[in-house]
Design an enzyme around this catalytic site. Structure first.
Site, PDB file in Angstrom:
ATOM      1  CG  ASP A 336      -2.214   0.787   0.927  1.00 18.17           C
ATOM      2  OD1 ASP A 336      -2.320   1.575   0.060  1.00 18.17           O
ATOM      3  OD2 ASP A 336      -3.116   0.619   1.718  1.00 18.17           O
ATOM      4  CD  GLU A 532      -6.478   5.605   2.894  1.00 11.83           C
ATOM      5  OE1 GLU A 532      -5.317   5.440   3.528  1.00 11.83           O
ATOM      6  OE2 GLU A 532      -6.247   5.947   1.553  1.00 11.83           O
TER       7      GLU A 532
HETATM    8  C1  BGC Z   1      -5.271   2.889   0.485  1.00 10.57           C
HETATM    9  C2  BGC Z   1      -5.517   1.909  -0.581  1.00 10.57           C
HETATM   10  C3  BGC Z   1      -5.396   2.657  -1.953  1.00 10.57           C
HETATM   11  C4  BGC Z   1      -3.959   3.296  -2.299  1.00 10.57           C
HETATM   12  C5  BGC Z   1      -4.060   3.977  -3.412  1.00 10.57           C
HETATM   13  C6  BGC Z   1      -3.832   3.650   0.097  1.00 10.57           C
HETATM   14  O1  BGC Z   1      -3.723   4.711   1.205  1.00 10.57           O
HETATM   15  O2  BGC Z   1      -4.921   2.416   1.629  1.00 10.57           O
HETATM   16  O3  BGC Z   1      -6.722   1.364  -0.209  1.00 10.57           O
HETATM   17  O4  BGC Z   1      -5.747   1.628  -2.880  1.00 10.57           O
HETATM   18  O5  BGC Z   1      -3.922   4.290  -1.277  1.00 10.57           O
HETATM   19  O6  BGC Z   1      -4.731   5.174  -3.641  1.00 10.57           O
HETATM   20  C1  BGC Z   2      -3.541   9.776  -1.907  1.00 11.12           C
HETATM   21  C2  BGC Z   2      -4.288   8.600  -1.912  1.00 11.12           C
HETATM   22  C3  BGC Z   2      -3.655   7.575  -0.674  1.00 11.12           C
HETATM   23  C4  BGC Z   2      -3.468   8.451   0.485  1.00 11.12           C
HETATM   24  C5  BGC Z   2      -2.323   7.502   1.415  1.00 11.12           C
HETATM   25  C6  BGC Z   2      -3.553  10.523  -0.655  1.00 11.12           C
HETATM   26  O1  BGC Z   2      -2.484  11.524  -0.854  1.00 11.12           O
HETATM   27  O2  BGC Z   2      -4.153  10.467  -2.901  1.00 11.12           O
HETATM   28  O3  BGC Z   2      -4.612   7.818  -2.908  1.00 11.12           O
HETATM   29  O4  BGC Z   2      -4.660   6.695  -0.591  1.00 11.12           O
HETATM   30  O5  BGC Z   2      -2.756   9.590   0.273  1.00 11.12           O
HETATM   31  O6  BGC Z   2      -2.752   7.600   2.696  1.00 11.12           O
END
Ligand code: BGC
Ligand code: BGC
Length: 852
Positions: A336, A532
């Site tokens: 991730d 998140e």
């Molecule tokens: C998330 C994932 C996601 C990835 C790409 C991460 O922060 O936990 O679920 O697919 O970012 O955006």
């Molecule tokens: C991104 C997301 C990613 C996240 C990670 C963001 O800045 O755009 O895709 O999942 O950071 O925590």
């Protein structure tokens, strides 16, 4: 659903069902669990599965030939994925990466004058620009197609004009895996039409705590239900293999995530620790994976979270021994977003431990270049075995081959009429209808007679962004307007249409004040969008300490207007007062762009006969108090509404008044807003410091030793809407915002930025430092002097500083007690209105590190 699975699959599933905790615990005891290392799995306890559809002799021979051709540089390149916002197509000539992703906030490439925003055509052009370089023939280069991934997690929801389907929390309530499969098919088409090859879904989490900010990404708290959805959604996204065993055009690779235990972290903390036994890990959290693997899932994403204190991203026993060996997963494992940087001994630029544990592709959004160089060096030095690299690259190439990427024809890319097509929107509308759960319907307020005068009120009445939640157009999905959804329909617009068809009339009034007395009110409200950890809660009370929506309901009730509430949320929350103040109460989850589905069920015909009944049943139990968090054994008292609850129009049951004792003292979670309109926001407070002396503010003003002082000033047209900070130059003085310790690791990894809205009143006469405080000598100050010197005195402006800059300057972001500290020994005067965190890193700076 079981009938649709192969005989072997059903056998595996049956054996999973038989897998009660007792034999596992016994087996653990027998194998000496007491001595087992934390986070160490016992593969013999885990279910067997197989990716047999992914492996065939022809593909393997093709991959072997390719591997024989590739240089070590090319192999390592396949194992690294960059974010589209930090790479240009021509960079691929120096660093031959295997994959690109579009992060939640990342725009497509601005290609010349073609920069049309996050529209389908801009994405297609972006995919093609990268693809051309990857496939060009030049000396010493093996052309290998890229794999372009995106979080198409509820439709291809990152792209303007896409059909936005209900989030999984709603699909689970529909209890219809076949519906999820059809949604997978539609999502795949919209994703492929936009130039992407890979959707980062489905989430197979089995959320056990509503406080988790990703709760809505899970289908159910019930592992058996998640298992049924897992195979269906994978089959929808990827389809069944066609000629030559290849995935057919119009489908994309799926990514089951987040392996493993993401929904089981303690207190629902995102990216936290899953402190449970191996038996529970298997019995609750692993249940979707064997089914997804049997259905042919091509990729699996490792979780940010830890199990028994050990980060999943580096857990060899789970990633390799269990997932790849015991469960027979033959696709590839992607890590991730910078999760490898959280592994002890690793950084965002280097992490052999993750690769050695079984990660095949590292998601390295912005540090891909250094990560690539370090990984290459580590392979050369023997720190990462070549056999591990060959295995990882074989898996990646296998997936690319089975996905049909080596065929240059991309018949769906750029295909018009796919994104937001009438068929897909109709499917989304059906899903909305089926996901609604009726919790109360006293006096048969619903269905509405379409001949009525209907007031549609509440902050969610006419707001497609709120309806859609996080992972919509942007990462957090916040602050979108109806105009951002060219094909969407708000709940109000849908009700208006349905009521007009029956000869009735509608009035929209967000605050509930009406011109004409209505026969009934539909009030729509709910959670602001989040994604998140930004959605993590401390407790479950809706609008704790600020019951605005409840007041609106009560006002309408007092006026004798019957009220039907539509609650938009990513999880069950404690809303007993709101339920009591409503005649009818509908949990609508996060329905997406098709508000029509809500009107289909709520509004009957002109005589009040329902056009569609409620079929949704709770896939998550609903809490009795705001303190009733956690599920299963953790929840000793019965919930307010049990798993499976949901009324229909045939039930004429009255819901009696529910208890309004929340069970907790009202505290809002506030980890992001420190100073708003010049006022510190609880639990945060402003303080002044000089040497050993610390002085809190009293009545908005304060001073310490004539070194530094604060007073209220007018700002932004608001009386006392700002605070002026003045340093006299007679010693080193500090202004800080302090509160309870905060773990900012997730926030700094997710590129949160500290935003200050300020006006420079007098330029600094000496170096000025911006820091975050985390206890004695925890370091991490940035030099803000030149930023301040560039500001025009007397003008309001903003500065955004990435949290990761403090971390990189040495701050321990795991225990921040002061998210804002400003200090200087010189003279300085500036006024502040806002100090807060932003989830959008656009425009953020990283000032130079202050000398220690
Ligand atoms: C998330 C994932 C996601 C990835 C790409 C991460 O922060 O936990 O679920 O697919 O970012 O955006
Ligand atoms: C991104 C997301 C990613 C996240 C990670 C963001 O800045 O755009 O895709 O999942 O950071 O925590």
């Amino acid at each position: 659903m079981l009938t649709a699975l192969s005989a072997t699959t059903s056998r595996h599933i049956r054996s999973l069902c038989l897998l009660t905790l007792v034999p596992v615990l016994t087996a653990l005891g027998a194998s000496g669990a007491a001595q087992a290392a934390a986070g160490q799995a016992h593969p013999n306890l885990w279910p067997r599965a197989s990716s047999r559809g992914l492996v065939d002799a022809r593909t393997e021979a093709f991959v072997s030939r390719l591997l024989a051709h590739m240089s070590l540089e090319e192999k390592v390149g396949q194992m690294v994925q960059a974010d589209v916002s930090s790479i240009r197509p021509e960079d691929l000539r120096q660093v031959p990466l295997g994959s690109i992703l579009a992060g939640g906030n990342s725009p497509p490439l601005a290609l010349g004058s073609d920069a049309t925003g996050a529209t389908a055509s801009a994405w297609v052009a972006t995919a093609q620009a990268f693809g051309r370089v990857a496939l060009e023939s030049r000396p010493g280069h093996t052309p290998i197609p890229l794999m372009f991934g995106v979080d198409a997690v509820h439709g291809n929801s990152h792209v303007v004009g896409a059909t936005v389907f209900p989030h999984n929390v709603g699909l689970g309530a529909a209890r219809d895996p076949q519906l999820a499969r059809r949604i997978g098919e539609a999502t795949a088409q919209e994703t492929a039409a936009t130039g992407f090859d890979w959707a980062f879904g489905p989430t197979l989490a089995v959320p056990q705590d509503e406080r988790w900010g990703r709760h809505y990404e899970g289908y159910s708290e019930d592992p058996a239900l998640v298992r049924r959805y897992a195979a269906a959604i994978v089959r929808g996204l990827q389809g069944e293999a066609g000629a030559g065993g290849l995935i057919q055009a119009g489908h994309v690779a799926a990514s089951a995530k987040h392996f493993l235990g993401d929904g089981g972290t303690r207190a629902g903390v995102d990216q936290g620790d899953v402190d449970i036994s191996e038996a529970q890990l298997i019995g609750i959290h692993a249940q979707g994976y064997p089914a997804a693997i049997e259905a042919g899932v091509m990729t699996i994403m490792a979780s940010f979270s830890s199990w028994q204190g050990a980060k999943m991203t580096a857990n060899r026993s789970l990633l390799t021994d269990v997932l790849k060996q015991k469960m027979g997963f033959a696709g590839f494992v992607v890590s991730d977003w910078n999760s490898h940087g959280q592994v002890p001994g690793c950084s965002n630029q280097s992490c052999p431990a993750a690769i050695n544990a079984g990660i095949d592709m590292l998601m390295a959004p912005n540090d891909w270049k250094a990560l690539y160089a370090n990984t290459l060096a580590q392979v050369k030095a023997g720190e990462i075995p070549l056999s591990r690299v060959d295995d990882a690259v074989r898996r990646i190439l296998r997936v690319k081959a089975k996905l049909g990427l080596f065929d240059p024809a991309r018949p769906w890319e750029g295909r018009p009429g796919v994104l937001g097509s009438p068929e897909h929107r109709a499917l989304a509308r059906e899903a909305v209808r089926k996901s609604l759960v009726l919790l109360k319907n006293n006096g048969g307020v619903l269905p509405l007679r379409a001949s009525m005068r209907v007031l549609v009120a509440g902050p969610g009445a006419d707001d497609i962004g709120l309806q859609s939640g996080g992972w919509t157009l942007s990462w957090q999905g916040a602050e979108h307007h109806n105009g951002d959804f060219p094909q969407g329909q708000s709940i109000y617009a849908a009700i208006r249409e349905a009521v007009a068809a029956g000869g009735g009339s509608t009035e929209l009034s967000v605050d509930g004040r009406y011109a004409v007395r209505p026969d009934v009110a539909v009030v729509v409200f709910g959670e602001q969008p989040y994604a998140e950890g930004w959605g993590d809660l401390k407790m479950l009370e809706y609008q704790a300490g600020d019951k605005r929506d409840l007041e609106l309901l009560r006002r309408l009730k007092a006026q004798g207007v019957p009220v039907a509430t539509v609650f938009l949320s990513g999880r069950p929350l404690w809303v007993n007062p709101e339920i009591n103040a409503s005649d009818a109460f509908v949990a609508a989850w996060l329905p997406g762009t098709e508000g029509g589905g809500v009107a289909d069920v709520l509004v009957g015909d002109a005589s009040g006969v329902a056009r569609h009944d409620f079929v949704g049943k709770l896939a998550f139990s609903w809490p009795r108090t705001a303190a009733q968090t956690g599920r299963g054994a953790a929840r000793s008292d019965p919930p307010q509404f049990a798993l499976g609850y949901g009324l229909t129009y045939r039930d004429h049951r009255a819901t009696l008044a529910l208890s309004e004792t929340s069970g907790v003292t009202a505290t809002q979670t506030n980890f992001a807003n420190y100073l708003i309109q010049g006022r510190a926001q609880p639990p945060w407070s402003l303080l002044l410091r000089h040497g050993e002396r610390t002085v809190p503010l009293a009545g908005g003003a304060g001073e310490v030793d004539s070194v530094v002082s604060i007073r209220a000033v007018d700002a932004d047209g608001v009386q006392e809407g700002g605070r002026q900070l003045s340093w006299s130059g007679q010693g080193r003085g500090e202004v800080a915002i302090a509160g309870p310790p905060l773990d900012m690791r997730m926030l700094s990894n997710g590129e949160a930025a500290l935003v200050l809205d300020y006006r420079l009143d007098e330029k600094p006469s000496a170096a000025t430092h911006l820091a975050i405080g985390c206890g004695p000598s925890c370091g991490g100050a940035l030099d803000l002097t030149s930023t301040l010197n560039q500001a025009t005195p007397g003008e309001w402006r903003s500065v955004k500083v990435k949290l990761s800059c403090f971390r990189d300057a040495g701050a321990d972001v795991s225990k921040v007690t002061e998210p804002f500290v400003l200090n200087t020994a010189g003279r300085l005067r500036l006024s502040l209105t806002t100090v807060q965190l932003s989830s959008d890193p656009a425009g953020a700076i990283c000032p130079p590190r202050s000398p220690r």
